[in-house]
Design an enzyme around this catalytic site. Structure first.
Site, PDB file in Angstrom:
ATOM      1  N   THR A   1      55.817   4.888  61.063  1.00  0.00           N
ATOM      2  CA  THR A   1      54.656   5.906  61.529  1.00  0.00           C
ATOM      3  C   THR A   1      54.767   7.037  60.704  1.00  0.00           C
ATOM      4  OG1 THR A   1      54.233   7.279  63.387  1.00  0.00           O
ATOM      5  CG2 THR A   1      56.235   6.261  63.275  1.00  0.00           C
ATOM      6  N   ASP A   2      53.848   8.056  60.559  1.00  0.00           N
ATOM      7  CA  ASP A   2      53.813   9.461  60.182  1.00  0.00           C
ATOM      8  C   ASP A   2      54.421  10.422  61.149  1.00  0.00           C
ATOM      9  OD1 ASP A   2      51.915   9.383  62.266  1.00  0.00           O
ATOM     10  OD2 ASP A   2      50.457  10.882  61.032  1.00  0.00           O
TER      11      ASP A   2
ATOM     12  N   TYR B   1      60.443   8.633  70.601  1.00  0.00           N
ATOM     13  CA  TYR B   1      59.811   7.478  69.703  1.00  0.00           C
ATOM     14  C   TYR B   1      59.797   7.790  68.184  1.00  0.00           C
ATOM     15  CZ  TYR B   1      55.996   5.131  67.211  1.00  0.00           C
ATOM     16  OH  TYR B   1      55.384   4.494  66.465  1.00  0.00           O
TER      17      TYR B   1
ATOM     18  N   ASN C   1      47.676   7.381  63.173  1.00  0.00           N
ATOM     19  CA  ASN C   1      47.279   7.003  64.172  1.00  0.00           C
ATOM     20  C   ASN C   1      46.198   5.790  63.902  1.00  0.00           C
ATOM     21  OD1 ASN C   1      48.470   9.266  65.248  1.00  0.00           O
ATOM     22  ND2 ASN C   1      47.823   8.877  67.250  1.00  0.00           N
TER      23      ASN C   1
ATOM     24  N   PRO D   1      42.006  12.055  81.270  1.00  0.00           N
ATOM     25  CA  PRO D   1      43.234  13.065  81.047  1.00  0.00           C
ATOM     26  C   PRO D   1      43.482  13.549  79.639  1.00  0.00           C
ATOM     27  CG  PRO D   1      44.044  10.807  81.441  1.00  0.00           C
ATOM     28  CD  PRO D   1      42.621  10.827  81.315  1.00  0.00           C
TER      29      PRO D   1
ATOM     30  N   ASN E   1      41.878  16.152  69.520  1.00  0.00           N
ATOM     31  CA  ASN E   1      41.769  14.785  70.855  1.00  0.00           C
ATOM     32  C   ASN E   1      40.413  15.463  71.536  1.00  0.00           C
ATOM     33  OD1 ASN E   1      44.272  14.203  70.048  1.00  0.00           O
ATOM     34  ND2 ASN E   1      45.296  15.384  71.586  1.00  0.00           N
TER      35      ASN E   1
HETATM   36  P1  NAD Z   1      52.211  -2.453  70.088  1.00  0.00           P
HETATM   37  O1  NAD Z   1      53.207  -1.780  71.220  1.00  0.00           O
HETATM   38  O2  NAD Z   1      50.870  -2.624  70.378  1.00  0.00           O
HETATM   39  O3  NAD Z   1      52.997  -3.924  69.877  1.00  0.00           O
HETATM   40  C1  NAD Z   1      54.454  -3.964  69.666  1.00  0.00           C
HETATM   41  C2  NAD Z   1      54.700  -5.396  69.634  1.00  0.00           C
HETATM   42  O4  NAD Z   1      55.916  -5.776  69.590  1.00  0.00           O
HETATM   43  C3  NAD Z   1      54.349  -6.165  71.382  1.00  0.00           C
HETATM   44  O5  NAD Z   1      53.641  -7.266  70.962  1.00  0.00           O
HETATM   45  C4  NAD Z   1      55.663  -6.377  71.899  1.00  0.00           C
HETATM   46  O6  NAD Z   1      55.638  -7.372  72.474  1.00  0.00           O
HETATM   47  C5  NAD Z   1      56.714  -6.594  70.505  1.00  0.00           C
HETATM   48  N1  NAD Z   1      57.879  -6.242  70.876  1.00  0.00           N
HETATM   49  C6  NAD Z   1      58.407  -5.240  71.477  1.00  0.00           C
HETATM   50  N2  NAD Z   1      59.922  -5.449  71.562  1.00  0.00           N
HETATM   51  C7  NAD Z   1      60.227  -6.424  70.698  1.00  0.00           C
HETATM   52  C8  NAD Z   1      61.350  -7.254  70.796  1.00  0.00           C
HETATM   53  N3  NAD Z   1      62.550  -6.617  71.029  1.00  0.00           N
HETATM   54  N4  NAD Z   1      61.384  -8.320  70.041  1.00  0.00           N
HETATM   55  C9  NAD Z   1      60.304  -8.922  69.773  1.00  0.00           C
HETATM   56  N5  NAD Z   1      58.900  -8.335  69.906  1.00  0.00           N
HETATM   57  C10 NAD Z   1      58.960  -7.042  70.615  1.00  0.00           C
HETATM   58  O7  NAD Z   1      52.438  -1.621  68.977  1.00  0.00           O
HETATM   59  P2  NAD Z   1      51.629  -1.281  67.774  1.00  0.00           P
HETATM   60  O8  NAD Z   1      50.501  -0.131  67.905  1.00  0.00           O
HETATM   61  O9  NAD Z   1      50.846  -2.517  67.439  1.00  0.00           O
HETATM   62  O10 NAD Z   1      52.528  -1.042  66.441  1.00  0.00           O
HETATM   63  C11 NAD Z   1      53.189  -1.701  65.794  1.00  0.00           C
HETATM   64  C12 NAD Z   1      54.054  -1.041  64.801  1.00  0.00           C
HETATM   65  O11 NAD Z   1      53.235  -0.289  64.160  1.00  0.00           O
HETATM   66  C13 NAD Z   1      55.124  -0.444  65.417  1.00  0.00           C
HETATM   67  O12 NAD Z   1      56.353  -0.538  64.360  1.00  0.00           O
HETATM   68  C14 NAD Z   1      54.597   1.138  65.327  1.00  0.00           C
HETATM   69  O13 NAD Z   1      55.774   1.947  65.346  1.00  0.00           O
HETATM   70  C15 NAD Z   1      54.155   1.030  63.992  1.00  0.00           C
HETATM   71  N6  NAD Z   1      52.733   2.135  64.004  1.00  0.00           N
HETATM   72  C16 NAD Z   1      51.888   2.147  64.826  1.00  0.00           C
HETATM   73  C17 NAD Z   1      50.833   2.881  64.881  1.00  0.00           C
HETATM   74  C18 NAD Z   1      49.829   3.287  65.992  1.00  0.00           C
HETATM   75  O14 NAD Z   1      48.961   4.012  65.863  1.00  0.00           O
HETATM   76  N7  NAD Z   1      49.590   2.236  67.046  1.00  0.00           N
HETATM   77  C19 NAD Z   1      50.699   3.775  63.727  1.00  0.00           C
HETATM   78  C20 NAD Z   1      51.810   3.671  62.690  1.00  0.00           C
HETATM   79  C21 NAD Z   1      52.669   2.889  63.045  1.00  0.00           C
HETATM   80  P1  TYD Z   2      48.727   8.589  71.585  1.00  0.00           P
HETATM   81  O1  TYD Z   2      47.340   7.728  71.789  1.00  0.00           O
HETATM   82  O2  TYD Z   2      49.534   8.111  72.798  1.00  0.00           O
HETATM   83  O3  TYD Z   2      49.358   8.576  70.127  1.00  0.00           O
HETATM   84  P2  TYD Z   2      50.682   9.416  69.874  1.00  0.00           P
HETATM   85  O4  TYD Z   2      51.173  10.472  70.864  1.00  0.00           O
HETATM   86  O5  TYD Z   2      51.312   8.426  69.211  1.00  0.00           O
HETATM   87  O6  TYD Z   2      49.567  10.563  68.799  1.00  0.00           O
HETATM   88  O7  TYD Z   2      47.888  10.073  71.852  1.00  0.00           O
HETATM   89  C1  TYD Z   2      47.133  10.505  70.919  1.00  0.00           C
HETATM   90  C2  TYD Z   2      46.954  12.180  71.198  1.00  0.00           C
HETATM   91  O8  TYD Z   2      46.089  11.930  72.659  1.00  0.00           O
HETATM   92  C3  TYD Z   2      48.257  12.912  71.615  1.00  0.00           C
HETATM   93  O9  TYD Z   2      47.873  14.248  71.050  1.00  0.00           O
HETATM   94  C4  TYD Z   2      48.432  12.950  73.006  1.00  0.00           C
HETATM   95  C5  TYD Z   2      47.019  12.776  73.683  1.00  0.00           C
HETATM   96  N1  TYD Z   2      46.601  12.110  74.956  1.00  0.00           N
HETATM   97  C6  TYD Z   2      45.866  12.921  75.768  1.00  0.00           C
HETATM   98  O10 TYD Z   2      45.423  13.978  75.760  1.00  0.00           O
HETATM   99  N2  TYD Z   2      45.801  12.201  77.103  1.00  0.00           N
HETATM  100  C7  TYD Z   2      46.170  10.902  77.396  1.00  0.00           C
HETATM  101  O11 TYD Z   2      46.155  10.336  78.195  1.00  0.00           O
HETATM  102  C8  TYD Z   2      47.112  10.060  76.206  1.00  0.00           C
HETATM  103  C9  TYD Z   2      47.598   8.690  76.294  1.00  0.00           C
HETATM  104  C10 TYD Z   2      47.169  10.768  74.991  1.00  0.00           C
END
Ligand code: NAD
Ligand code: TYD
Length: 354
Positions: free
Chosen positions: A135-136, A160, A189, A215, A259
């Site tokens: 992640t960034d 995190y 994100n 929220p 946001n």
């Molecule tokens: P998510 O929370 O939707 O999914 C995570 C998955 O990992 C789930 O299916 C969960 O069951 C599985 N998991 C958790 N613990 C586990 C374990 N111990 N063993 C096996 N499986 C396990 O997450 P996401 O948003 O899809 O993110 C996926 C990856 O991308 C993560 O590594 C996250 O750090 C990275 N990432 C996410 C974002 C974002 O905006 N969501 C951005 C950049 C990077």
């Molecule tokens: P989020 O989707 O949790 O991603 P991240 O914290 O990894 O960037 O949140 C995105 C932005 O939205 C972050 O600045 C926190 C804000 N936020 C709210 O204002 N209200 C909410 O209920 C949530 C979940 C996030």
């Protein structure tokens, strides 16, 4: 003899980004076997992959990256030759309430996976790649100016991002120390279909639908750089196949928004699609207590990915969010299946006293 050209272990494939990546690889590469390893935590959902369930080049294995014995069995049974690692605890608010769970999964789990890959692969072979999805947020928080580059020093500020930064360091250490062939990408994100409704965009869509308070942490002026999940999956595909071994790539779409701007865009779209009066849901906006240590701004410079591999995102925020809103409106059952039991307890703890 193995009938497949590669056997790729994708971890966390039942989660949000993982399910999009698994779908892309299973459909695009019938010559690869995709093994999806997922523990199915609250965030993992096999409904996300119903459309590819029976494919001959796809197999799901329920398991935990923290369990070394399970990992070794998967590598032996399936002759895993590549890994794309996404399994993680991924929500900042949950990391604030339970940091140790993030150390366990994101740090210990990643090191377990690195060990298993190192012990099972021929370290000399460039056919064996360990691709780590990050992640960034590892770069910290920006002021009004500037962008994160691949060379920006790490400065994680939430449990995190600290756990993800630690896992990135371990991945690089395995290359330096043991010669493991690694690749890392750090993405901004994501949003899109199948995202668990604890994250901003699906949570707000769901609350507008149900006329619940929206929220907004602090003043709503924190900035995130939004990328559609399909753009992320396609960037991972490109880096996995064409990125130089040992390199890091930032992934982002120059789509910075406050946001509050995102929330207002969602209100406009959902109200319009539900034939409500324009702006009807604006009165649901509720400013709540800020997140502890809330990072002010993230913004990615993805020039390296563009120059080296020719990647640019397909979706602008406006296009991507409209498509996302349509998906949630057409798949309310998916949300309803999730928004029960554990989710309600989480919601209660997270928002009631804010
Ligand atoms: P998510 O929370 O939707 O999914 C995570 C998955 O990992 C789930 O299916 C969960 O069951 C599985 N998991 C958790 N613990 C586990 C374990 N111990 N063993 C096996 N499986 C396990 O997450 P996401 O948003 O899809 O993110 C996926 C990856 O991308 C993560 O590594 C996250 O750090 C990275 N990432 C996410 C974002 C974002 O905006 N969501 C951005 C950049 C990077
Ligand atoms: P989020 O989707 O949790 O991603 P991240 O914290 O990894 O960037 O949140 C995105 C932005 O939205 C972050 O600045 C926190 C804000 N936020 C709210 O204002 N209200 C909410 O209920 C949530 C979940 C996030």
């Amino acid at each position: 003899m193995n009938q497949f050209k590669k056997t790729i272990l994708i971890t966390g494939g039942a989660g949000f980004i993982g399910s999009h990546l698994v779908r892309l690889f299973v459909n695009k590469y019938p010559e690869y076997k995709i093994v999806n390893l997922d523990k199915l935590t609250y965030a993992g959902n096999l409904d996300n992959l119903k459309d590819i369930e029976g494919r001959s080049n796809y197999e799901f294995v329920k398991g935990d990256i923290c369990n070394q014995t399970e990992l070794q069995k998967i590598f032996s049974d399936h002759k895993i030759d590549n890994v794309i690692h996404l399994a993680a605890e991924s929500h900042v608010d949950r990391s604030i309430s339970n940091p140790l769970e993030f150390v366990q999964t994101n740090v210990i789990g990643t090191v377990n996976l690195l060990n298993t890959a190192k012990n099972n692969w021929n370290i000399e072979s460039s056919e064996n790649i360990f691709y780590h999805v990050s992640t960034d947020e590892v770069y910290g928080s920006l002021g009004e100016e500037g962008l994160f580059l691949e060379t920006t020093p790490y400065d994680p500020r939430s449990p995190y991002s600290a756990s993800k930064a630690s896992s990135d360091h371990f991945v690089r250490a395995y290359q330096e120390t043991y010669g493991l062939n690694i690749k890392i990408s750090n993405c901004s994100n994501n949003y899109g279909s199948h995202q668990f409704p604890e994250k901003l965009i699906p949570l707000i869509i769901n609350n507008i639908l149900n006329k619940k308070p929206l929220p907004i942490y602090g003043k709503g002026d924190n900035v995130r750089d939004w990328l559609h999940v399909v753009d992320h999956a396609e960037a991972i595909d490109l880096i996995f196949h064409q990125g130089k071994i040992g390199e890091t790539f930032n992934i982002g779409g120059h789509n910075e928004r406050k946001n509050i701007e995102i929330v207002k865009l969602l209100i406009d779209l959902v109200d319009e699609k539900l034939n409500r009066d324009k702006g009807e849901s604006l009165n649901l906006i509720t400013y709540v207590k800020d997140r502890a240590g809330h990072d002010q701004r993230y913004a990615i410079d993805a020039e390296k990915l563009k120059t080296n591999l020719g990647w640019t995102p397909r979706y602008t925020v406006e296009q991507g969010i409209e498509k996302t809103v349509e998906w949630y409106l057409n798949n309310m059952e998916w949300v309803e299946n999730i928004v029960s039991g554990d989710y309600l307890n989480y919601y209660e703890n997270q928002y009631v006293d804010r």
